[in-house]
Design an enzyme around this catalytic site. Structure first.
Site, PDB file in Angstrom:
ATOM      1  N   ARG A 172      -3.836  -6.924   3.373  1.00  0.00           N
ATOM      2  CA  ARG A 172      -3.787  -6.053   4.547  1.00  0.00           C
ATOM      3  C   ARG A 172      -4.564  -4.783   4.234  1.00  0.00           C
ATOM      4  O   ARG A 172      -4.227  -4.064   3.289  1.00  0.00           O
ATOM      5  CB  ARG A 172      -2.314  -5.713   4.873  1.00  0.00           C
ATOM      6  CG  ARG A 172      -2.198  -4.729   6.004  1.00  0.00           C
ATOM      7  CD  ARG A 172      -0.755  -4.347   6.373  1.00  0.00           C
ATOM      8  NE  ARG A 172      -0.851  -3.246   7.296  1.00  0.00           N
ATOM      9  CZ  ARG A 172      -0.167  -2.108   7.228  1.00  0.00           C
ATOM     10  NH1 ARG A 172       0.763  -1.937   6.306  1.00  0.00           N
ATOM     11  NH2 ARG A 172      -0.379  -1.156   8.100  1.00  0.00           N
ATOM     12  N   HIS A 180      -4.824   3.075  11.269  1.00  0.00           N
ATOM     13  CA  HIS A 180      -3.883   3.614  10.286  1.00  0.00           C
ATOM     14  C   HIS A 180      -4.159   5.122  10.180  1.00  0.00           C
ATOM     15  O   HIS A 180      -4.614   5.618   9.149  1.00  0.00           O
ATOM     16  CB  HIS A 180      -4.058   2.886   8.951  1.00  0.00           C
ATOM     17  CG  HIS A 180      -2.910   3.042   7.994  1.00  0.00           C
ATOM     18  ND1 HIS A 180      -2.237   1.976   7.440  1.00  0.00           N
ATOM     19  CD2 HIS A 180      -2.306   4.144   7.469  1.00  0.00           C
ATOM     20  CE1 HIS A 180      -1.287   2.405   6.613  1.00  0.00           C
ATOM     21  NE2 HIS A 180      -1.310   3.734   6.618  1.00  0.00           N
ATOM     22  N   GLU A 223       2.615   2.369  11.939  1.00  0.00           N
ATOM     23  CA  GLU A 223       3.614   3.434  12.019  1.00  0.00           C
ATOM     24  C   GLU A 223       3.331   4.528  13.055  1.00  0.00           C
ATOM     25  O   GLU A 223       3.172   5.694  12.692  1.00  0.00           O
ATOM     26  CB  GLU A 223       3.777   4.091  10.641  1.00  0.00           C
ATOM     27  CG  GLU A 223       4.255   3.135   9.582  1.00  0.00           C
ATOM     28  CD  GLU A 223       4.611   3.840   8.263  1.00  0.00           C
ATOM     29  OE1 GLU A 223       4.343   5.041   8.127  1.00  0.00           O
ATOM     30  OE2 GLU A 223       5.182   3.173   7.395  1.00  0.00           O
ATOM     31  N   ASN A 244       7.501  -1.790   7.941  1.00  0.00           N
ATOM     32  CA  ASN A 244       7.272  -1.058   6.701  1.00  0.00           C
ATOM     33  C   ASN A 244       8.606  -0.440   6.313  1.00  0.00           C
ATOM     34  O   ASN A 244       9.158   0.375   7.060  1.00  0.00           O
ATOM     35  CB  ASN A 244       6.265   0.078   6.900  1.00  0.00           C
ATOM     36  CG  ASN A 244       4.868  -0.420   7.266  1.00  0.00           C
ATOM     37  OD1 ASN A 244       4.586  -1.614   7.254  1.00  0.00           O
ATOM     38  ND2 ASN A 244       3.983   0.513   7.579  1.00  0.00           N
ATOM     39  N   TYR A 288      10.847   1.659   3.435  1.00  0.00           N
ATOM     40  CA  TYR A 288      10.891   2.461   2.204  1.00  0.00           C
ATOM     41  C   TYR A 288      12.314   2.835   1.801  1.00  0.00           C
ATOM     42  O   TYR A 288      12.714   2.649   0.676  1.00  0.00           O
ATOM     43  CB  TYR A 288       9.996   3.706   2.324  1.00  0.00           C
ATOM     44  CG  TYR A 288       8.544   3.316   2.259  1.00  0.00           C
ATOM     45  CD1 TYR A 288       7.893   3.196   1.044  1.00  0.00           C
ATOM     46  CD2 TYR A 288       7.833   2.978   3.414  1.00  0.00           C
ATOM     47  CE1 TYR A 288       6.571   2.775   0.959  1.00  0.00           C
ATOM     48  CE2 TYR A 288       6.514   2.548   3.346  1.00  0.00           C
ATOM     49  CZ  TYR A 288       5.887   2.449   2.116  1.00  0.00           C
ATOM     50  OH  TYR A 288       4.601   2.018   2.039  1.00  0.00           O
ATOM     51  N   GLU A 300       4.846  -3.394   4.531  1.00  0.00           N
ATOM     52  CA  GLU A 300       4.771  -2.433   3.415  1.00  0.00           C
ATOM     53  C   GLU A 300       6.143  -2.307   2.779  1.00  0.00           C
ATOM     54  O   GLU A 300       7.154  -2.230   3.481  1.00  0.00           O
ATOM     55  CB  GLU A 300       4.384  -1.007   3.868  1.00  0.00           C
ATOM     56  CG  GLU A 300       2.956  -0.824   4.259  1.00  0.00           C
ATOM     57  CD  GLU A 300       2.636   0.615   4.678  1.00  0.00           C
ATOM     58  OE1 GLU A 300       3.338   1.571   4.246  1.00  0.00           O
ATOM     59  OE2 GLU A 300       1.683   0.779   5.456  1.00  0.00           O
TER      60      GLU A 300
HETATM   61  C1  GBH Z   1       3.661   4.688   4.728  1.00  0.00           C
HETATM   62  O1  GBH Z   1       4.334   5.683   5.402  1.00  0.00           O
HETATM   63  C2  GBH Z   1       2.227   4.705   5.153  1.00  0.00           C
HETATM   64  O2  GBH Z   1       1.963   3.650   6.067  1.00  0.00           O
HETATM   65  C3  GBH Z   1       1.259   4.680   4.028  1.00  0.00           C
HETATM   66  O3  GBH Z   1       0.003   5.043   4.475  1.00  0.00           O
HETATM   67  C4  GBH Z   1       1.753   5.586   2.919  1.00  0.00           C
HETATM   68  O4  GBH Z   1       0.803   5.745   1.911  1.00  0.00           O
HETATM   69  C5  GBH Z   1       3.020   4.997   2.373  1.00  0.00           C
HETATM   70  O5  GBH Z   1       3.939   4.765   3.366  1.00  0.00           O
HETATM   71  C6  GBH Z   1       3.675   5.850   1.293  1.00  0.00           C
HETATM   72  O6  GBH Z   1       4.040   7.094   1.782  1.00  0.00           O
HETATM   73  O7  GBH Z   1      13.323  11.007   4.524  1.00  0.00           O
HETATM   74  O8  GBH Z   1      12.012  12.678   3.293  1.00  0.00           O
HETATM   75  O9  GBH Z   1      13.004  10.841   2.112  1.00  0.00           O
HETATM   76  C7  GBH Z   1       5.656   5.849   4.945  1.00  0.00           C
HETATM   77  C8  GBH Z   1       6.518   6.601   5.893  1.00  0.00           C
HETATM   78  C9  GBH Z   1       7.961   8.475   5.926  1.00  0.00           C
HETATM   79  C10 GBH Z   1       8.529   6.571   4.617  1.00  0.00           C
HETATM   80  C11 GBH Z   1       8.901   9.320   5.129  1.00  0.00           C
HETATM   81  C12 GBH Z   1       9.451   7.409   3.812  1.00  0.00           C
HETATM   82  C13 GBH Z   1      10.832   9.241   3.632  1.00  0.00           C
HETATM   83  C14 GBH Z   1      10.959  10.661   3.810  1.00  0.00           C
HETATM   84  N1  GBH Z   1       7.490   7.368   5.156  1.00  0.00           N
HETATM   85  N2  GBH Z   1       9.953   8.518   4.559  1.00  0.00           N
HETATM   86  S1  GBH Z   1      12.431  11.342   3.405  1.00  0.00           S
END
Ligand code: GBH
Length: 458
Positions: A83, A127, A172, A293, A295, A369
C-alpha cells in the site's frame, strides 16, 4: 534462551493478504521534480515552528529515486501487497485542470516493478497532500475540492487501471479534519475546532465521487483507510460515559456511518454544511472492503473544572479549553516511542464492535495500518507489538470478524508529519544522512511470519 521465545503465531486463512504501507509525502521527496506542484505539507513545513527541527518533505527517504531498491526490499519481505499513496500534486500540479504525464510515469514504473516482483499494488489516492493551490482556496472546506479530487482519481485510474484492481480512496479523513483543520497540528494548520466539520463532509463526498470514477474505469476492489479505535469512558459515571460517547461519535461513527449506512449519526447534522441528503447517496456507494488503521484506544472523561479553563497537552497535541470531552491517560501499559499506550486487545474489541454495530452493512474488513514507533535496528519492542496485535486479530477472526488482510505501518522509517524524523515506524531503518536502508530485526521477523503463515497473490 528459548524459554523466553513466544509461542508461534496461530495460523491465518490461506488467502489472507499480508502487506506493508507507506505514503507519498512521507517517503518520496523529489518535491519539485518532473513537474510536481507544491502540496499543503510543503507550505506548512516552510512555516517556522510547525515541524520538529524544521524538517520538511523535500527529501525524506528519497523513494522517488530509490523505488527499485525499495521494491527489492518488499520482495525480500515476501509480502503479497504494498500500500503506497499517489501524490495528487504530482499528477495534477494545480489540483485541478491539466494532468502531468511525467507525474503519472513514476507510478507507472512503480506498479510495473511491483507486478514484476509478484506484489499486488494497493494505491491510496489521497494521504493528506492536498495540492497547495487548492489549499490556498480553502482546501477541503470548499465543496468543489471533492469534484477536483474525483477528476484526479479518474486520471490515475485511466493510466493504472489496466494493471491495478485494488484501490483506496482516502487515508484517515478523521485525522486531517481534526489535526489539520480543527487543532492546527497538521497542515493546513487551521484552528477551526467544530467549524472544521465541513472538511469531513467534503472528504467523504470526494470519497464517494472517486468510488464512482474508479468503478467507471473497471476497478473491482475498492476500499477506504479510516482511522478507528475504541473509546473507553474514564469511569462509568453518566458524565464520563456521555463525554466518551461524543468522542466515539466524532472519531468513529462520523466517518463510518455515512459510508456504511448512508446517514450521519444523530447530533452531528447541525455542524455540517447545508443539506446533505443527496450527497449521502454518493458517499454510501458500496465498497468491496473497508480498511481500518488501528493504533490505540482512547480513554475519555468529562472535562473537570480546571480543564475547561486552560488549554492542555495530550500526547503532544495541544487541546484548547472548553471542549466537551477530556482525554485521560491509559495507565499501566507499555508505551511506544511516541508515548502511545500498547493495547492489543482493543483491536479485537474494535473489530467485534464494527460487526455488532453494522452487521450485514459491513463489507469485509482490512487492517490497512498498524504499527509503532521505536528507535534502533534491533527492535524487540516492535516485534512484541506486532506479534501481540496479530494474536488479537486472530482472536477477532475466531469470534467471527471477517478480516481479509493486515498491513504494517510502515515499510520504511519516514517523515512522521509534525514530528519530522523523530518517530521511526519502519521495518527498515533509514539513515537520513546517507539514505542507506537497513532492515531491522522486525523486518526479518515479519518476513518469517509471512513465509510461515502463507499468502496467495491476487
Ligand atoms: C497514521 O495516522 C497515518 O495514516 C500515517 O501517515 C502516520 O505516519 C501513522 O499513522 C503514524 O502516526 O491520543 O495522543 O495518544 C495515525 C493517527 C492519530 C493515531 C493520533 C494515534 C494517538 C494520539 N493517529 N493517535 S493520542
Amino acid at each position: 534462551p528459548s524459554s523466553d521465545r513466544p509461542s508461534p503465531l496461530p495460523r491465518f486463512p490461506r488467502d489472507f493478504l499480508w502487506g506493508v504501507s507507506t505514503s507519498a509525502a512521507q517517503i518520496e521527496g523529489a518535491v519539485d521534480e518532473d513537474g510536481r506542484g507544491p502540496s499543503a505539507w510543503d507550505a506548512f513545513a516552510a512555516e517556522a515552528g510547525r515541524i520538529k527541527d524544521g524538517a520538511t518533505p523535500r527529501v525524506t527517504t528519497d523513494h522517488y529515486h530509490r523505488y527499485r531498491e525499495d521494491v527489492a526490499l518488499l520482495k525480500e519481505l515476501g509480502v503479497g501487497a504494498y500500500r503506497f499513496s499517489v501524490a495528487w500534486p504530482r499528477v495534477v500540479p494545480e489540483g485541478r485542470g491539466a494532468v502531468n504525464g511525467a507525474g503519472l510515469d513514476f507510478y507507472d514504473r512503480l506498479v510495473d516493478a511491483l507486478l514484476e516482483a509478484g506484489i499486488a499494488p494497493v494505491p491510496t489516492l489521497f494521504h493528506w497532500d492536498t495540492p497547495q493551490p487548492l489549499e490556498a482556496a480553502g482546501g477541503w472546506l470548499v465543496r468543489e475540492t471533492a469534484a477536483h479530487f474525483a477528476a484526479y482519481a479518474d486520471a490515475v485510474a485511466a493510466r493504472l487501471g489496466d494493471r491495478v484492481p485494488h484501490w483506496i480512496t482516502l487515508n484517515e479523513p478523521a485525522e486531517l479534519t481534526l489535526l489539520g483543520y480543527g487543532l492546527g497540528q497538521h497542515a493546513p494548520g487551521r484552528h477551526l475546532l467544530f467549524d472544521a466539520l465541513p472538511a469531513a463532509h467534503h472528504q467523504l463526498l470526494g470519497h464517494g465521487l472517486a468510488v464512482q470514477a474508479l468503478r467507471a474505469r473497471g476497478a473491482t476492489s475498492i476500499g477506504i483507510a479510516n482511522s478507528h479505535g475504541p473509546t473507553w469512558p474514564a469511569s462509568n459515571s453518566p458524565a464520563d460515559t456521555e463525554a466518551a460517547d461524543f468522542y466515539d461519535l466524532l472519531l468513529n461513527r462520523l466517518f463510518a456511518e455515512p459510508i456504511l449506512l448512508g446517514r450521519y449519526p444523530e447530533g452531528i447534522a447541525a455542524l455540517l454544511p447545508g443539506p446533505v441528503a443527496d450527497d449521502l447517496k454518493t458517499i454510501s456507494e458500496p465498497l468491496d472492503w473497508y480498511g481500518i488503521n488501528y493504533y490505540q484506544p482512547t480513554r475519555i472523561g468529562a472535562p473537570e473544572a480546571d480543564d475547561s479553563a486552560t488549554a492542555s497537552d495530550f500526547s503532544g497535541i495541544r487541546l484548547p479549553a472548553g471542549l466537551p470531552f477530556a482525554p485521560r491517560e491509559i495507565e499501566g501499559r507499555p508505551r511506544t516511542g511516541f508515548g502511545w499506550p500498547v493495547v492489543p486487545e482493543a483491536l479485537t474489541e474494535l473489530l467485534l464492535t464494527f460487526h455488532q454495530r453494522y452487521g450485514t452493512a459491513l463489507p469485509p474488513l482490512m487492517i490497512t495500518e498498524n504499527g509503532c514507533a521505536y528507535d534502533g535496528i534491533d527492535d524487540p519492542e516492535r516485534i512484541a507489538f506486532l506479534d501481540a496485535h496479530l494474536r488479537a486479530l486472530r482472536t477477532a477472526l475466531d469470534a467471527g470478524a471477517d478480516v481479509r488482510g493486515y498491513f504494517v505501518w510502515s515499510l520504511l522509517d519516514n517523515f512522521e508529519w509534525a514530528e519530522g524524523f523523530h518517530q521511526r515506524f519502519g521495518l527498515v531503518h533509514v539513515d537520513y544522512t546517507t539514505l542507506r536502508r537497513t532492515p531491522k530485526a522486525s523486518f526479518h521477523w515479519f518476513r518469517d511470519v509471512v513465509a510461515a503463515l502463507g499468502w496467495l497473490p491476487t
